[in-house]
Design a protein around this motif. Sequence first.
Motif, PDB file in Angstrom:
ATOM      1  N   ARG A  54      22.243  30.141  46.109  1.00  0.00           N
ATOM      2  CA  ARG A  54      23.468  30.191  45.979  1.00  0.00           C
ATOM      3  C   ARG A  54      24.100  32.015  45.968  1.00  0.00           C
ATOM      4  N   GLY A  55      24.864  32.087  46.070  1.00  0.00           N
ATOM      5  CA  GLY A  55      25.787  33.320  45.562  1.00  0.00           C
ATOM      6  C   GLY A  55      26.563  33.608  44.642  1.00  0.00           C
ATOM      7  N   GLY A  56      27.408  34.464  44.326  1.00  0.00           N
ATOM      8  CA  GLY A  56      28.343  34.557  43.617  1.00  0.00           C
ATOM      9  C   GLY A  56      28.105  35.589  42.871  1.00  0.00           C
ATOM     10  N   GLN A  57      28.812  35.836  41.849  1.00  0.00           N
ATOM     11  CA  GLN A  57      28.822  36.815  40.712  1.00  0.00           C
ATOM     12  C   GLN A  57      29.349  36.034  38.882  1.00  0.00           C
ATOM     13  N   VAL A  58      28.802  37.725  38.141  1.00  0.00           N
ATOM     14  CA  VAL A  58      29.748  37.418  37.488  1.00  0.00           C
ATOM     15  C   VAL A  58      30.101  38.893  36.791  1.00  0.00           C
ATOM     16  N   SER A  59      31.113  39.318  37.161  1.00  0.00           N
ATOM     17  CA  SER A  59      31.761  40.996  36.747  1.00  0.00           C
ATOM     18  C   SER A  59      33.011  41.375  36.018  1.00  0.00           C
ATOM     19  N   PHE A  60      33.252  41.820  36.074  1.00  0.00           N
ATOM     20  CA  PHE A  60      34.174  42.166  34.886  1.00  0.00           C
ATOM     21  C   PHE A  60      35.614  41.511  35.655  1.00  0.00           C
ATOM     22  N   ASP A  61      35.623  41.642  36.736  1.00  0.00           N
ATOM     23  CA  ASP A  61      36.781  40.829  37.479  1.00  0.00           C
ATOM     24  C   ASP A  61      36.553  39.570  37.069  1.00  0.00           C
ATOM     25  N   THR A  62      35.487  39.319  37.535  1.00  0.00           N
ATOM     26  CA  THR A  62      35.506  37.234  37.862  1.00  0.00           C
ATOM     27  C   THR A  62      35.813  36.650  36.607  1.00  0.00           C
ATOM     28  N   CYS A  63      35.542  37.793  35.101  1.00  0.00           N
ATOM     29  CA  CYS A  63      35.477  37.855  33.436  1.00  0.00           C
ATOM     30  C   CYS A  63      37.087  37.434  33.355  1.00  0.00           C
ATOM     31  N   ARG A  64      37.822  38.294  33.747  1.00  0.00           N
ATOM     32  CA  ARG A  64      39.106  38.347  33.742  1.00  0.00           C
ATOM     33  C   ARG A  64      39.908  37.855  34.059  1.00  0.00           C
ATOM     34  N   SER A  65      39.516  37.113  35.310  1.00  0.00           N
ATOM     35  CA  SER A  65      39.940  35.844  35.882  1.00  0.00           C
ATOM     36  C   SER A  65      39.789  35.270  35.522  1.00  0.00           C
ATOM     37  N   GLN A  66      38.992  34.226  34.776  1.00  0.00           N
ATOM     38  CA  GLN A  66      38.528  32.807  34.216  1.00  0.00           C
ATOM     39  C   GLN A  66      39.323  33.134  32.692  1.00  0.00           C
ATOM     40  N   LEU A  67      39.674  34.315  31.933  1.00  0.00           N
ATOM     41  CA  LEU A  67      40.136  34.612  30.556  1.00  0.00           C
ATOM     42  C   LEU A  67      42.030  33.595  30.870  1.00  0.00           C
TER      43      LEU A  67
ATOM     44  N   GLY B  80      64.962  28.863  35.970  1.00  0.00           N
ATOM     45  CA  GLY B  80      65.838  29.449  34.227  1.00  0.00           C
ATOM     46  C   GLY B  80      65.444  28.971  32.814  1.00  0.00           C
ATOM     47  N   LYS B  81      64.143  28.877  32.735  1.00  0.00           N
ATOM     48  CA  LYS B  81      63.980  28.273  31.540  1.00  0.00           C
ATOM     49  C   LYS B  81      63.070  29.695  31.247  1.00  0.00           C
ATOM     50  N   ARG B  82      62.706  29.556  30.371  1.00  0.00           N
ATOM     51  CA  ARG B  82      61.852  30.334  29.227  1.00  0.00           C
ATOM     52  C   ARG B  82      60.437  31.109  29.909  1.00  0.00           C
ATOM     53  N   ILE B  83      60.401  32.246  30.032  1.00  0.00           N
ATOM     54  CA  ILE B  83      59.797  32.782  30.509  1.00  0.00           C
ATOM     55  C   ILE B  83      58.622  33.948  29.060  1.00  0.00           C
ATOM     56  N   GLU B  84      57.402  33.632  28.401  1.00  0.00           N
ATOM     57  CA  GLU B  84      56.638  34.582  27.824  1.00  0.00           C
ATOM     58  C   GLU B  84      56.072  35.764  28.028  1.00  0.00           C
ATOM     59  N   ARG B  85      55.388  36.742  27.809  1.00  0.00           N
ATOM     60  CA  ARG B  85      54.736  37.740  28.323  1.00  0.00           C
ATOM     61  C   ARG B  85      53.837  38.026  27.185  1.00  0.00           C
ATOM     62  N   PHE B  86      52.708  38.465  27.578  1.00  0.00           N
ATOM     63  CA  PHE B  86      51.962  39.360  25.925  1.00  0.00           C
ATOM     64  C   PHE B  86      51.136  40.094  27.381  1.00  0.00           C
ATOM     65  N   GLU B  87      50.536  40.915  26.736  1.00  0.00           N
ATOM     66  CA  GLU B  87      49.812  42.920  27.261  1.00  0.00           C
ATOM     67  C   GLU B  87      47.942  42.511  27.124  1.00  0.00           C
ATOM     68  N   LEU B  88      47.455  42.432  27.400  1.00  0.00           N
ATOM     69  CA  LEU B  88      45.780  42.429  27.538  1.00  0.00           C
ATOM     70  C   LEU B  88      44.892  43.696  27.866  1.00  0.00           C
ATOM     71  N   PRO B  89      45.672  44.893  26.583  1.00  0.00           N
ATOM     72  CA  PRO B  89      45.492  46.385  27.456  1.00  0.00           C
ATOM     73  C   PRO B  89      44.023  46.758  27.433  1.00  0.00           C
ATOM     74  N   ASN B  90      43.237  45.849  26.513  1.00  0.00           N
ATOM     75  CA  ASN B  90      41.831  46.665  27.330  1.00  0.00           C
ATOM     76  C   ASN B  90      41.283  46.115  28.653  1.00  0.00           C
ATOM     77  N   ILE B  91      41.566  45.442  28.384  1.00  0.00           N
ATOM     78  CA  ILE B  91      40.843  44.402  30.111  1.00  0.00           C
ATOM     79  C   ILE B  91      42.169  44.640  31.277  1.00  0.00           C
ATOM     80  N   GLN B  92      42.992  45.139  30.682  1.00  0.00           N
ATOM     81  CA  GLN B  92      44.107  46.138  31.612  1.00  0.00           C
ATOM     82  C   GLN B  92      44.911  44.470  32.660  1.00  0.00           C
ATOM     83  N   ALA B  93      45.385  43.941  32.093  1.00  0.00           N
ATOM     84  CA  ALA B  93      46.087  42.634  32.159  1.00  0.00           C
ATOM     85  C   ALA B  93      47.499  42.177  31.628  1.00  0.00           C
TER      86      ALA B  93
END
Length: 612
Positions: A267-280, A552-565
């Motif tokens: 099997r393939g795939g990888q665990v990386s900073f990007d794949t972990c950010r994605s799943q978080l 037209g409904k509510r949108i909530e926003r927050f930042e995760l600066p340490n992972i640039q998200a």
Amino acid sequence: MGSIAARQPVRVISVSGAVTDLPENLVEAASHANVDFIVGDWMSEYNMTIRGSSKIANVDNAQAEAAFEHTFLEALEPALESLATRDIKLAVNAGSSDTLRLCQSVEKLVKEKDLSLTVAWVEGDEVFDIIQRHRKQGNKFRNITTGQYLDDWKYEPIYAQCYLGSWGITESFRNGADIVICGRVADAAPIMAAAAFWHGWSNSSYEELAHSLIAGHLIECSTYVTGGNFTGFKSLPQCGSPFLNLPIATIRSDGTFSIGMHETPERGGQVSFDTCRSQLLYELQGKRYYNSDVVAIVDQIKMEPDGPNSVFVNNIKWEKPPPTTKVGLTAKGGFQAEVHYFAVGLDIPEKSSLLEKQLRSYLDRGQFSLLKVTTSGCAQPNPASQDEATVDIRIFAQAESEDTFTPKNFLRPCLNIIMSTYPGATFAIDNRQALPKPYFEYFVTIFPQSEVNHVAHIPSRNWSKPIAAPEDTVPYQFEQDIQEGPIEVDVLRDFGPTTIAPLGYIVHARSGDKGSDCNVGFYARNKDEWLWLRSLLTIQRVKELLQNDYNGKRIERFELPNIQAVHFLLKDHLDRGVASTSTYDALGKNVAEYLRAKHIPIPDQFLARGKI
């Protein structure tokens, strides 16, 4: 495992993220993975409604098929001997609405194989009777996605199931269980339980539990964190098999953890900073990630590579658990059916508009609770094949009565207009989807944990233990903070020349569903792109990018600066959620892909680094 094990990190592998995951994952992990625990989830909001309604419909039929996930038994049977010989413990979400019967089926398998494995099950997730008692007492239940109160809902619930925490599993392990069967615990609960048992944590070990909650969130969907559903999929390493390796969370005594994977040559795939950010970012509802045992606060989370295919995660903050837990109520919604037409080439909007006008004139007499005509896809300019020029026109309807969808009332009127409509009009020859099928409405609310009869059982030892609800709590927040963020730069001026291009050329994203809400998170490839991304993606900009899909409904926003998200929660975006939605994207997974396809001005300096 005791005191010696407590000095070492615990290794937990996830083998299933849904009832549709690869069944052979379990035997692979049991036979070959270097782990202490195996966990798996065979549950979702969709099969919670299906299994719950099935149980209610067959309550007087002792011969009816049990309402648990039968594919789990198929996956478990060939793995049992390895679990026993390699001393690996297992905890799963697979009991659905018949957890005891699944436990009994597993015990039978163990006995037939003459194995020394002790099986436990966790009770308490079925709460319909308690909900009904509270309603009679005048207590109100508010939908956590729509804000609607249950008494104002036009549907009558037939089943209710809540999300239990991890302590029933933990106590089962502490009292000798090798396999723990759950009906509906929180997705991350088996991972939290494995860590709490191994390290001897208490229910007030909040920092440790918060970290294990996020470890569970990262691996609960099996291969999602090793490259599944990842916007950088084109860059993943390829091996002999096109499938991906299974993830392992290695959790330390302080709760901090690393995400790695069970590496096989096939099997393939990888665990990386990007794949972990994605799943978080998948299925978040804000910076507070709620669980019955603790609340993890993720906006300051840190992730860093700590070796090949390994990412270390820490700096997760916490709040004490809520006094409540999430509960989903199922109701009969009615029946639905659909018919498909195809259109090719030029004038697609006009063709679809003509068909819809004719359909509504001929078919719609007010008998439908929903009648929706949608066009999916677009004809390519100067197409190289007829397929490239073909789009789907979907006629989707819902109604209270099954008789609304007799062939005479629905299918034939949909087809009878074919001689009068647009050029090239062709309907799908296979019309089985035009036959009525029941669908279910789903209402998501919160419920006092103190009312839940949470009990762990080991039937073979005649052992049971009630699990107390937390007493030191912080109330659940229906609406989380909106963090717009300072607009520090002009995204069209301060980064130099720009080119109009898809956002997804340089930005990763991930989206998913929670009830009728949809979340979507975006993250930058490089640290110097973060200021541009956070300045670009305001709530107003996301509304503009959604375009016709913004409700037209509510949108909530927050930042995760340490992972640039940057993360957004789109309230009530998914048309009632997976059990009843009229959209193709029932799980919200493609909202991210839609937004990544939007064309915006992108700085040339970022594009010069190449496309994702």
